[in-house]
Design an enzyme around this catalytic site. Structure first.
Site, PDB file in Angstrom:
ATOM      1  N   ASP A  98       0.916  -1.214   0.129  1.00 48.67           N
ATOM      2  CA  ASP A  98       0.108   0.143   0.091  1.00 48.67           C
ATOM      3  C   ASP A  98       0.828   1.317   0.059  1.00 48.67           C
ATOM      4  O   ASP A  98       1.870   1.104   0.739  1.00 48.67           O
ATOM      5  CB  ASP A  98      -0.815   0.146   1.274  1.00 48.67           C
ATOM      6  N   ASP A 199      -3.088   4.515  -2.382  1.00 46.53           N
ATOM      7  CA  ASP A 199      -4.338   5.028  -1.460  1.00 46.53           C
ATOM      8  C   ASP A 199      -4.778   6.413  -1.957  1.00 46.53           C
ATOM      9  O   ASP A 199      -3.967   7.227  -2.259  1.00 46.53           O
ATOM     10  CB  ASP A 199      -3.875   5.307  -0.074  1.00 46.53           C
ATOM     11  N   GLU A 254      -6.313   3.683  -5.932  1.00 47.18           N
ATOM     12  CA  GLU A 254      -7.604   3.917  -5.268  1.00 47.18           C
ATOM     13  C   GLU A 254      -8.064   5.140  -5.791  1.00 47.18           C
ATOM     14  O   GLU A 254      -7.738   6.041  -5.556  1.00 47.18           O
ATOM     15  CB  GLU A 254      -7.613   3.570  -3.975  1.00 47.18           C
ATOM     16  N   HIS A 328     -11.040  -3.594   3.111  1.00 51.73           N
ATOM     17  CA  HIS A 328     -11.177  -3.440   4.590  1.00 51.73           C
ATOM     18  C   HIS A 328     -12.009  -2.044   4.798  1.00 51.73           C
ATOM     19  O   HIS A 328     -12.132  -1.551   5.975  1.00 51.73           O
ATOM     20  CB  HIS A 328      -9.550  -2.942   5.078  1.00 51.73           C
ATOM     21  N   ASP A 329     -12.596  -1.163   3.392  1.00 50.36           N
ATOM     22  CA  ASP A 329     -13.397  -0.158   3.779  1.00 50.36           C
ATOM     23  C   ASP A 329     -14.786  -0.482   3.647  1.00 50.36           C
ATOM     24  O   ASP A 329     -15.644   0.317   4.130  1.00 50.36           O
ATOM     25  CB  ASP A 329     -13.012   0.864   2.769  1.00 50.36           C
TER      26      ASP A 329
HETATM   27  O1  TEU Z   1      -9.870   5.293   1.390  1.00 53.30           O
HETATM   28  C1  TEU Z   1     -10.227   6.284   0.901  1.00 53.30           C
HETATM   29  C2  TEU Z   1     -11.655   6.706   1.067  1.00 53.30           C
HETATM   30  O2  TEU Z   1     -12.106   7.460   0.602  1.00 53.30           O
HETATM   31  C3  TEU Z   1     -12.662   5.766   1.806  1.00 53.30           C
HETATM   32  O3  TEU Z   1     -12.259   5.711   3.306  1.00 53.30           O
HETATM   33  C4  TEU Z   1     -13.867   6.218   1.612  1.00 53.30           C
HETATM   34  O4  TEU Z   1     -14.287   7.156   2.336  1.00 53.30           O
HETATM   35  C5  TEU Z   1     -14.694   5.067   1.567  1.00 53.30           C
HETATM   36  O5  TEU Z   1     -14.231   3.686   1.362  1.00 53.30           O
HETATM   37  C6  TEU Z   1     -15.412   5.096  -0.032  1.00 53.30           C
HETATM   38  O6  TEU Z   1     -16.763   5.746   0.200  1.00 53.30           O
HETATM   39  C7  TEU Z   1      -8.543   5.165   1.699  1.00 53.30           C
HETATM   40  C8  TEU Z   1      -8.196   3.764   2.622  1.00 53.30           C
HETATM   41  O7  TEU Z   1      -8.774   2.579   1.842  1.00 53.30           O
HETATM   42  C9  TEU Z   1      -8.736   4.063   3.877  1.00 53.30           C
HETATM   43  O8  TEU Z   1      -8.680   2.809   4.699  1.00 53.30           O
HETATM   44  C10 TEU Z   1      -8.263   5.101   4.741  1.00 53.30           C
HETATM   45  O9  TEU Z   1      -8.909   5.471   5.901  1.00 53.30           O
HETATM   46  C11 TEU Z   1      -8.396   6.491   3.758  1.00 53.30           C
HETATM   47  O10 TEU Z   1      -7.807   6.161   2.419  1.00 53.30           O
HETATM   48  C12 TEU Z   1      -7.258   7.258   4.102  1.00 53.30           C
HETATM   49  O11 TEU Z   1      -5.943   6.863   4.202  1.00 53.30           O
END
Ligand code: TEU
Ligand code: CA
Length: 554
Positions: A98, A199, A254, A328-329
């Site tokens: 990542d 990310d 992402e 994980h989100d």
């Molecule tokens: O996620 C980015 C992000 O935009 C998500 O948290 C988003 O709000 C949701 O998944 C989509 O609506 C990345 C990482 O994957 C996340 O774990 C981190 O918290 C975030 O960036 C900040 O680094």
């Protein structure tokens, strides 16, 4: 065109904190991952995406990095990392790291310097602005709730943080920042890693003048103009020229807010930027139209089909898709689009896997998805650790838009913690994840959903994923076939074909718990069944609850 290795890959995502603890402190770690690499190999994935393992104060579980060239204390040492990498490679597994460079931690030495004075050489590594009308420089809200600006007394200015205030945004317009990032990437690549998952890379180029955004329900403005900002492609091409092009890598950006048109640049097959992106459209198809992601779920299968099909057709021959349900989100897909009921859980997990894995693109399997793991039955908001769902809940609750009971229901459906409860290895104490107390509770259903049991049972979800993954290696039609959606308006069935030369597949998936009448197209009546989730062959004229069948014609 010559095939790139990642076009036939299946990626397995590991969230290190929740995968395997090796020393009883309740936190997963690198030695734990090393001890479980054979499991990933057994599943058949060839690449691992490792969520961040860098030094971090863990305000956002490692997505806030304080040293990009060191390992998080809880996860082990650089020697542990090297050992993991070596063993992975010896098993034929590639490792994708990542890369979190839209922001760093506020405890990174760059930021400590940056905030110390206005003329510090690191000042412009971050985005500092004067306040306006006695408040923040603009109306943007943070993704995690509250303002996206933090006032800093020392120099009487504000810094930008699209995520938590412990995640200040880096200033990519500063060429020195780009040099630093590119050198750091090169350092990891020289170690032998096989790529990066980047990310929120779509957010690195901020719009000129940082204009106010459209106000949302929590009162803050949207920072959506940061997505696909003015210089993002220029910066990624520079990264590609200076770093990525020197290696043979899988890179996945992402890309919150990415559109199909933008993806044609990010993920172009000419290799000028990245291998592929994670788009968010399909992951947002069940969001609340007003409150967004952190509210009650609104399922809409025709919309989900429209989105996925548009991406399948839109990128064909031009750019490359990624395919994912879970990460994980995201909440667990079985709880989200399938069924948690004992009689349907595995059927629905297999149906959902079929629907995704028969598409064009690189599939991603998130730890536990291959077992059909489910959301956690939270009983109180106090149990939640996830900074994002908590922050959004607080904003909505303060505005009177969500009661505590609604908040709890929202957490059960949507919180990122549903994906982050420990991996369910066996039916023993703490599911074999730790000998201590896990940092997040283990789902009580680990007594029935666990890897040990599924590895020994031929009709398990685990073995079904294994077969889907093996099929992608064997069949070009899965990798390259042209995609066509059938029955676009059907409220319960997701039906599509893949065609390559004389060979074609018909993929039929029932997203409902009720039986659906369906006559398969005449051309497939005598076709062989490639894979199906019911043991007995599909009955004519109907689909049973959560049934999926793939027909193959040659
Ligand atoms: O996620 C980015 C992000 O935009 C998500 O948290 C988003 O709000 C949701 O998944 C989509 O609506 C990345 C990482 O994957 C996340 O774990 C981190 O918290 C975030 O960036 C900040 O680094
Ligand atoms: Ca540990």
């Amino acid at each position: 065109m010559k095939e790139k290795w990642w076009q036939r890959s299946v990626v397995y995502q590991i969230y290190p904190r929740s995968f395997q603890d090796s020393n009883g402190d309740g936190i997963g770690d690198l030695k734990g991952i090393t001890s479980r690499l054979e499991y990933v190999r057994e599943l058949g994935a060839d690449t691992i995406w490792l969520s961040p393992v860098y030094k971090s104060p863990n305000d956002d579980n490692g997505y806030d990095i304080s040293d990009y060239q060191d390992i998080m204390t809880e996860f082990g040492t650089m020697a542990d990392f090297d050992e993991m990498l070596e063993k992975a490679h010896s098993l034929g597994l590639k490792i994708v790291m990542d890369l979190v460079v839209n922001h760093s931690s506020d405890e990174h030495k760059w930021f400590i310097e940056s905030r110390s004075s206005k003329d510090n050489p690191y000042r412009d590594y971050y985005i500092w602005r004067e306040g306006k009308n006695g408040g923040a420089p603009n109306n943007w809200g943070s993704c995690f709730g509250g303002s996206a600006w933090q006032y800093d007394e020392k120099t009487d200015m504000y810094y930008l943080h699209l995520f938590s205030k412990k995640q200040p945004d880096l200033n990519w317009d500063n060429p020195v920042v780009r040099d630093e990032v590119f050198n750091m990437m090169d350092w990891w690549l020289k170690k032998g890693i096989d790529g990066f998952r980047m990310d929120v890379i779509s957010l690195i180029s901020k719009p000129e003048g940082l204009p106010d955004g459209k106000p949302g329900p929590n009162g803050y403005g949207s920072y959506e103009l940061c997505a696909n900002g003015p210089h993002v492609h220029e910066y990624l091409r520079e990264m590609n020229r200076r770093v990525l092009s020197k290696y043979d890598l899988l890179t996945v950006g992402e890309a919150a807010g990415v559109t199909l048109e933008e993806a044609k640049s990010y993920a172009n097959l000419d290799g000028s930027e990245l291998s592929m992106v994670f788009q968010f459209e399909h992951a947002s198809a069940d969001c609340d139209p007003v409150l967004g992601r952190y509210a009650r779920q609104h399922k809409n299968l025709p919309l989900l089909k429209e989105i996925l099909s548009r991406w399948q057709n839109g990128l064909e021959g031009i750019a490359w898709n990624s395919l994912y349900w879970d990460n994980h989100d995201q909440p667990r897909v079985v709880s989200r689009y399938g069924s948690e009921k004992p009689e349907y859980r595995e059927l629905s997990a297999k149906m959902l896997a079929t629907c995704l894995h028969m598409m064009q693109g690189t599939p991603y399997v998130y730890q536990g998805e291959e077992l059909g793991m489910t959301n956690y039955p939270w009983t109180s908001i106090d149990e939640i650790n996830d900074i994002e769902s908590l922050g959004n809940y607080r904003d909505f609750h303060a505005k009177g838009l969500m009661t505590e009971a609604e908040g709890l229901e929202m957490m059960r459906q949507r919180s990122r913690d549903n994906a982050r409860t420990p991996m369910q290895w066996d039916d023993g104490p703490e599911a074999g994840f730790t000998t201590g107390t896990p940092w997040l509770p283990v789902n009580p259903n680990h007594t029935v959903i666990n890897a040990a049991e599924q590895r020994t049972r031929p009709d398990s979800v685990f073995h079904y994923y294994q077969r889907l993954i093996a099929l992608r290696r064997e069949l070009d039609v899965i990798v390259y076939g042209h995609y066509e959606l059938l029955e676009p308006e059907h409220p319960a069935l997701f039906v599509y074909t893949r065609t390559l030369g004389d060979e074609s597949l018909l993929v039929v998936c029932n997203f409902a718990e009720s039986e659906q009448a369906y006559e398969i197209p005449a051309a497939y009546r005598d076709a062989e069944i490639l894979i199906a989730n019911y043991a007995d062959p599909a009955p004519a004229g109907k689909l049973r609850p959560w049934e999926s069948v793939v027909y193959r014609r040659r």
